[in-house]
Write a protein that holds these residues in place. Structure first.
Motif: not given
Ligand code: AMP
Ligand code: MG
Length: 404
Positions: A187, A201, A204-205, A248-250
């Motif tokens: 996304e 956009r 986090n990074v 961050s994320g996943g």
């Molecule tokens: P996730 O931990 O991948 O399930 O992401 C959790 C939420 O954080 C989701 O709504 C993502 O779209 C948002 N998210 C993940 N990575 C980022 C990022 N680098 N910047 C902004 N939002 C993020």
């Protein structure tokens, strides 16, 4: 699921083995010192004049003399001169050596200077308060050989000044780690792109890179799509190239949350996954056989933020062998309830009360995705598990994310 305290203990027992390097003094700020710095001479190194004016013998004034012949001028940067007649004086400038034979300095503001023929005189208008005034005595601050800077201190402008004055260039410091900050998620688009309705956009990074930069640490940004093979290939490369990776994320329970599985497949040992905290529960942490460390932080921006400041910052400081500072605390400004059995990082804005205590006001936030709430805040108050109701005035650890 482990506690926040245990998670921090585990993180802090997997530090990076960073080498010591020598850096030029002019680039040493924000590094952690790894050697002792001692005074190579007394501080100050001579009896230093601290006012522009005249230097004389106090006893002469005490005995009633008010007008003094000026024999010479002693400026800063000149070798020490000598008073020839005990009833005369020398003009002296701030930073000069106190002329031999004198013991007191009177500033221009307390004098009248005039010429008579080829002679110059100083008439004392306001006499010295004490003998020895306006002189910064040799060795009164530090003596030669005194320990001025200890290993483990973070070098700020004051430390740089001290190192400079004892001629320490270069300085032995810990090499800062070189980090990769990695966002994951289909996304996410670049900040320069116009997102489609289903896209956002990435932030986090940029946040992580900015926070690291404030800590004097370089980091490169990367992005991974939610495709297992791509994540695996890229992470393998990054693990080879960097000291540590901040993802961050996943890392949650979603169908596209491949990060823990991929890291494990690359031989990065899971040291924990999931911490009894909010926000940031899905946090994953591991280490590769080669000693590379991976922080897989939850993607919600406030979760990433909390985990970075709660875990990554102390880990960075300890890896760079910085002596830990006492943990700051703040008092809740109002009653607060948080029923779940989780450590809660409450977003707060602090204020200094009249009695000097730091008061933490809760900031209204729309959950861990609402990172605009951070704009009103300066840190997080760490509310412990096993307690639901928190009273105004109760004191808790305070994790600051904003510079003071
Ligand atoms: P996730 O931990 O991948 O399930 O992401 C959790 C939420 O954080 C989701 O709504 C993502 O779209 C948002 N998210 C993940 N990575 C980022 C990022 N680098 N910047 C902004 N939002 C993020
Ligand atoms: Mg995701």
């Amino acid at each position: 699921m482990i506690s926040s305290a245990d998670a921090l203990t585990i993180v802090l027992s997997h530090l990076l083995p960073l080498p010591r390097i020598r850096v030029p003094l002019a680039e040493a700020v924000d590094h952690v010192l790894q050697e002792e710095v001692r005074a190579d001479r007394d501080f100050p190194p001579f009896d230093r004049v601290t006012m522009d004016g005249i230097a004389l013998v106090h006893q002469a004034w005490e005995q009633g003399q008010q007008t003094f012949l000026v024999e010479e001028m002693q400026k800063a940067g000149q070798p020490q001169k000598q008073l020839l007649e005990p009833t005369a004086c020398l003009e002296v400038m701030t930073g000069a050596m106190l002329p031999m034979g004198t013991d007191t300095v009177i500033r221009y503001e307390d004098l009248e200077l005039y010429e008579e023929g080829s002679n110059r005189f100083a008439r004392v208008q306001t006499g010295p308060k004490v003998a020895g005034q306006n002189i910064h005595r040799r060795g009164s601050d530090q003596l030669e050989g005194d320990l001025l800077l200890k290993p483990g201190i973070l070098l700020g402008p004051a430390e740089i000044a001290v190192a400079a004055s004892v001629g320490k260039d270069p300085l032995l410091v810990c090499r800062p780690p070189v980090l990769a900050v990695v966002s994951t998620g289909d996304e996410l688009v670049e900040v320069t792109q116009q997102p489609q309705p289903h896209q956002i956009r990435k932030s986090n990074v940029y946040m992580l890179q900015a926070a690291l930069r404030q800590a004097g640490i370089q980091a490169e940004r990367f992005h991974l799509p939610d495709v297992k093979e791509d994540i695996s290939r890229e992470l393998e490369r990054l693990l080879g190239q960097f000291d540590a990776i901040l993802l961050s994320g996943g890392v949650s329970m979603g169908k596209a949350d491949f990060v823990p599985e991929v890291l494990a497949g690359l031989g990065v040992e899971k040291l924990f996954h999931q911490v009894a905290q909010r926000p940031g529960k899905p946090f994953w942490f591991g280490k590769s056989p080669a000693g590379k460390v991976a922080f897989a932080l939850p993607g919600n921006p406030v979760s990433t933020f909390v985990c970075y400041f709660k875990y990554v910052v102390p880990w960075l400081q300890a890896s760079m062998q910085e002596k830990p500072a006492p943990l700051p605390v703040a008092a809740l400004a109002q009653d607060y309830s948080f029923p779940p059995d989780l450590t809660f990082f409450l977003t707060v804005r602090t204020e200094r009360a009249a009695d000097g205590r730091l008061l933490a006001h809760p900031v209204r936030a729309g959950g861990s995705g609402d990172f605009t709430s951070l704009l009103q805040a300066d840190g997080f108050l760490e509310l412990p598990r096993h307690q639901k109701d928190f009273k105004a005035g109760e004191v808790f650890p305070f994790i600051r994310f904003r510079r003071e």
